[in-house]
Design a protein around this motif. Structure first.
Motif, mmCIF file in Angstrom:
data_model
loop_
_atom_site.group_PDB
_atom_site.id
_atom_site.type_symbol
_atom_site.label_atom_id
_atom_site.label_comp_id
_atom_site.label_asym_id
_atom_site.label_seq_id
_atom_site.Cartn_x
_atom_site.Cartn_y
_atom_site.Cartn_z
ATOM 1 N N ASP A 20 30.555 30.509 43.707
ATOM 2 C CA ASP A 20 31.657 29.789 43.029
ATOM 3 C C ASP A 20 31.644 29.918 41.507
ATOM 4 O O ASP A 20 32.136 29.044 40.799
ATOM 5 C CB ASP A 20 31.637 28.295 43.426
ATOM 6 N N THR A 23 36.240 32.803 38.572
ATOM 7 C CA THR A 23 37.575 32.209 38.687
ATOM 8 C C THR A 23 38.647 33.289 38.810
ATOM 9 O O THR A 23 39.529 33.192 39.648
ATOM 10 C CB THR A 23 37.873 31.309 37.465
ATOM 11 N N GLN A 24 38.537 34.333 38.006
ATOM 12 C CA GLN A 24 39.528 35.413 38.092
ATOM 13 C C GLN A 24 39.111 36.365 39.219
ATOM 14 O O GLN A 24 37.923 36.523 39.485
ATOM 15 C CB GLN A 24 39.557 36.175 36.771
ATOM 16 N N THR A 25 40.062 36.981 39.891
ATOM 17 C CA THR A 25 39.643 37.812 41.020
ATOM 18 C C THR A 25 40.174 39.238 41.022
ATOM 19 O O THR A 25 39.606 40.096 41.673
ATOM 20 C CB THR A 25 40.050 37.172 42.357
#
Ligand code: MLC
Length: 447
Positions: A20, A23-25
């Motif tokens: 986790d 955040t950006q994918t």
């Protein structure tokens, strides 16, 4: 007992960013990335002296390297992801999904550490077992694989294979330095100059080049797709040559003296890089190495030169190759070095008016033309010898993939005294001729 020069795989595992932490994918490919879609993979080896046992390496170095890699991937998440071709999309994208990880191989070698990390001519194949494979399919390509190889009681090396579509030389060396910094400090934070910047909207395409590049690089013919990971012929040797600060100053003086005769000439940009490339170019032509190979492709980092400029920490490809060529007979003459320097200066002067990507011919397709020109990879300003994971500076930092791309690599000299290391690969006979011209040229009163 393993035979001489054997490599034994001790472990194969995967390393993921901390759960986790991303955040950006996804990242789209830009017009700077597309030309590198079918390019040979980038292969780098950093060698480190470590005069301790294998057990010591496995117990104290390995856990730190693995843990810091995981922390580093949190910043460099695309490297843990894949290049994928969504069925409905015209071009591939880089996608990270939770759980993606990087392949890591741990191996032991009983080869001679100093032979493999030395500057002398060495068969290119000898380094291949120190590099991890990065297998890809038509729809999915991982972007990074790593291998740590321990040479008990002598040292270890870190072999890196990265897809060129995600890094230019600035970005690949920035990743290594960031990882080294996290490993050294044990802290996952990075200084601003090592923090990657990913915003792709900063790369504009006012000339509408994307369509052209999609046709040229994304839809390859069968023969082009085979060129992704071709091997150098078995008689290819790689050598690292050195120009000391003193050599460079002498080359500079020679060029200035020869030019003094003509007072009308404009001032020259006589940087270490220009003098080095010019001298190697002259020696290659004088050695008659592949008569046709008289063009240089001079890469220019566009980050600071785009309008508006983009951050130097932009992670991806942001390099544009400029062709430089001249007649071999000009370079064969006494003023060959001056002519070579002047040709390189034409490119540098041209940069004053900004970067122009409108000339589609500036980036050649690998299948059509990449065999002919000599590229220049890395830069003497990357400070790769600062890639210290906590056990000292590298004994050697080497860009292995130049044996496939036909480029010369430039690295600042390890001792930090202002010299340059030049790496490149040629067949054994050509290398012998080139080496003698390179060395004798520096000794001669007439360059
Ligand atoms: C256009 C250039 C090649 C020109 O390089 P030059 O070295 O000639 O010019 P320059 O303006 O950078 O530097 C000129 C002089 O300015 C000073 N100078 C400039 N920047 C400096 C700095 N940060 N620190 C100290 N000095 C500096 C020096 O005195 C230097 O002289 P002196 O040198 O005498 O000290 C360069 O600006 C550039 O774009 N380089 C990037 C090349 C690149 O991207 N390569 C990677 C290819 S992709 C790749 O590699 C992929 C792969 O295959 O893996």
């Amino acid at each position: 007992m393993a035979p001489p020069n054997a490599i034994t795989v001790l472990e194969h595992c995967r390393v993921a960013p901390p759960p986790d932490s991303i955040t950006q994918t996804s990242l789209p490919l830009t017009i700077f990335d597309l030309p590198f879609l079918r390019f040979p993979l980038v292969q780098i080896i950093y060698f480190y002296e470590y005069p301790h046992s294998k057990t010591h390496f496995l117990d104290s170095v390995l856990p730190k390297l693995k843990h810091s890699l995981s922390l580093t991937l949190q910043h460099f998440y695309p490297l843990a992801g894949n290049l994928i071709w969504p069925p409905e999309s015209e071009k591939p994208i880089i996608l990270y999904v939770n759980g993606d990880s990087v392949s890591l191989t741990i191996a032991e070698s009983n080869s001679d550490f100093y032979h493999l990390s030395g500057n002398h001519a060495r068969n290119c194949n000898e380094s291949h077992s120190l590099l991890p494979h990065l297998p890809s399919s038509e729809t999915l390509a991982p972007l990074l694989a790593l291998q740590f190889t321990v040479f008990p009681n002598y040292g270890f090396c870190i072999g890196i294979t990265i897809h060129h579509v995600i890094v230019d030389g600035h970005s690949s060396t920035m990743f290594s330095k960031s990882w080294a910094s996290i490993c050294r400090s044990g802290d996952s934070s990075l200084s601003p100059e090592l923090l990657p910047f990913y915003d792709r909207t900063v790369i504009k395409d006012p000339e509408g080049l994307e369509k052209f590049f999609l046709n040229k690089f994304v839809k390859p013919t069968e023969s082009e797709s085979e060129s992704v990971d071709h091997r150098a012929p078995s008689n290819t040797v790689k050598t690292t040559f050195e120009l000391s600060r003193g050599d460079i100053e002498r080359l500079k003086k020679w060029v200035l003296t020869r030019r003094e005769k003509d007072k009308q000439t404009p001032p020259l940009h006589l940087s270490t890089l220009v003098l080095t490339c010019a001298y190697v170019w002259v020696c290659l032509i004088r050695a008659d190495v592949k008569r046709k190979r008289i063009q240089l492709v001079f890469p220019v980092d566009c980050r600071a030169r785009l309008d508006p400029p983009i951050p130097l920490t932009y992670f991806g490809n942001c390099v544009l190759g400029h062709r430089v060529h001249t007649e071999p007979c000009d370079i064969m003459g006494e003023d060959g070095l001056v002519i070579a320097v002047e040709e390189l200066n034409k490119v540098i002067r041209g940069l004053e008016s900004g970067i122009h990507m409108s000339t589609k011919k500036k980036i050649p397709s690998p299948s059509e033309e990449m065999e002919a020109p000599i590229g220049i990879a890395w830069s003497n300003r990357y400070r790769v010898y600062e890639t210290d994971f906590g056990w000292g500076r590298p004994t050697k930092a080497e860009l292995i993939s130049i044996e496939k791309t036909g480029a010369m690599s430039l690295v600042e000299s390890r001792d930090g005294a202002g010299g340059v290391e030049i790496g490149f690969a040629l067949n054994k006979q050509e290398m012998e001729v080139f080496a003698s011209i390179f060395t004798n040229g520096l000794k001669a009163s007439k360059l």
